[in-house]
Design a protein around this motif. Structure first.
Motif, short mmCIF file in Angstrom:
data_model
loop_
_atom_site.label_atom_id
_atom_site.label_comp_id
_atom_site.label_asym_id
_atom_site.label_seq_id
_atom_site.Cartn_x
_atom_site.Cartn_y
_atom_site.Cartn_z
N ILE A 135 3.70 -7.96 6.63
CA ILE A 135 3.12 -8.65 5.75
C ILE A 135 1.89 -9.47 6.48
CG2 ILE A 135 2.96 -10.81 4.12
CD1 ILE A 135 5.87 -10.21 3.52
N HIS A 143 -0.09 -8.28 -1.20
CA HIS A 143 -0.34 -9.10 -2.54
C HIS A 143 -0.59 -8.12 -3.62
CE1 HIS A 143 -1.76 -12.09 -5.03
NE2 HIS A 143 -2.87 -11.43 -5.15
N VAL A 146 2.46 -6.58 -5.06
CA VAL A 146 3.21 -7.42 -6.02
C VAL A 146 2.67 -7.39 -7.11
CG1 VAL A 146 3.91 -9.53 -6.16
CG2 VAL A 146 4.14 -8.56 -4.07
N LEU A 154 8.63 -12.29 -7.92
CA LEU A 154 9.33 -12.44 -6.57
C LEU A 154 10.31 -13.36 -6.81
CD1 LEU A 154 7.09 -12.34 -3.56
CD2 LEU A 154 8.74 -10.52 -3.97
N TYR A 173 -1.69 -15.48 3.05
CA TYR A 173 -0.70 -15.23 2.20
C TYR A 173 0.74 -15.86 2.83
CZ TYR A 173 -4.03 -11.96 0.46
OH TYR A 173 -5.36 -11.27 0.06
N TYR A 176 4.26 -15.58 0.87
CA TYR A 176 5.01 -14.41 1.04
C TYR A 176 6.06 -14.53 2.31
CZ TYR A 176 2.18 -12.31 -2.64
OH TYR A 176 1.67 -12.24 -3.85
N CYS A 179 9.63 -16.05 2.21
CA CYS A 179 10.64 -15.38 1.41
C CYS A 179 11.70 -14.94 2.20
CB CYS A 179 10.33 -14.25 0.55
SG CYS A 179 9.10 -14.32 -0.67
N TYR A 182 13.24 -10.21 -0.47
CA TYR A 182 12.06 -9.44 -0.86
C TYR A 182 12.24 -8.71 -2.12
CZ TYR A 182 9.27 -11.71 2.90
OH TYR A 182 8.80 -12.62 3.93
#
Length: 217
Positions: A135, A143, A146, A154, A173, A176, A179, A182
């Motif tokens: 990521i 992104h 998603v 998410l 980002y 993300y 998390c 995922y």
């Protein structure tokens, strides 16, 4: 859709004990056969837009109905849902994939918890590190993947409060990176979604799943 499965699971919710289950074992076997057949069709449909999943057998994707109650306060012996995780190598392989969870409404006892999900749930520490590094290197593409998953979001559970060590806090980002699961998820009414609807929904998550698996290579 899945009428025998819905009927059996609804009854099981009200009679979740071994005596009832054994007396209705033939009905369970009919429901299981119907669900397995549905999953076999779903595997073929998923493989048509994401060939990386291969063609696993339904038995390698579906979950057992028997609950592990050793460490649970709830000692009900059976699950009141059926689920299948379609991915490369089957549900125990550790790869990202597509999850179908079927749990009909049982009035007065539980909410309708049917769900579609895509991605990776409870990855190992090593996998988590690979995903986060992926990521960080491809944040914008991640992104975009998603955002293209129509109607999915998410999983918000178990997120970290801070950006994990080793990554800059001002990364665009960074949310993300917080998390720990995922997974893109989407809830629906068990009686409202068709086979084509499920297939179309999963197709919209394909880019996300492929990207996760590329990070794990």
């Amino acid at each position: 859709m899945l009428e025998n499965v819905a009927e059996f699971l609804t009854a099981l919710t009200y009679h979740n004990d071994r005596d009832w289950f054994m007396a209705h074992k033939s009905e369970y076997m009919e429901a299981k056969a119907e669900f397995d057949s549905f999953v076999e069709r779903l595997i073929l449909a998923v493989a048509s837009f994401d060939p990386t999943v291969g063609l696993p057998e339904a038995k390698d994707c579906c979950y057992r109905i028997y609950r592990d109650v050793r460490f649970s306060w709830d000692k009900s012996p059976y699950k009141t849902w059926m689920g299948a995780y379609i991915c490369r190598g089957g549900r125990k392989s550790g790869y990202a994939g597509y999850y179908f969870h079927f749990q009909p409404v049982s009035e007065g006892l539980l909410l309708d918890g049917s769900m579609l999900a895509a991605g990776l749930y409870r990855p190992s520490s090593a996998m988590l590190g690979k995903i986060r590094r992926g990521i960080y290197s491809h944040g914008r593409a991640f992104h975009t993947a998603v955002m293209r998953a129509d109607g999915f979001s998410l999983d918000p559970d178990r997120r970290l409060q801070r950006v994990p060590p080793g990554f800059p806090k001002d990364f665009r980002y960074s949310e993300y990176l917080k998390c720990r699961d995922y997974c893109l998820q989407k809830y629906f009414s068990a009686g409202s979604v068709s086979f084509d609807g499920i297939t179309s929904a999963f197709a919209s998550t394909c880019g996300f799943v492929k990207m996760l698996n590329s990070f794990l290579e």
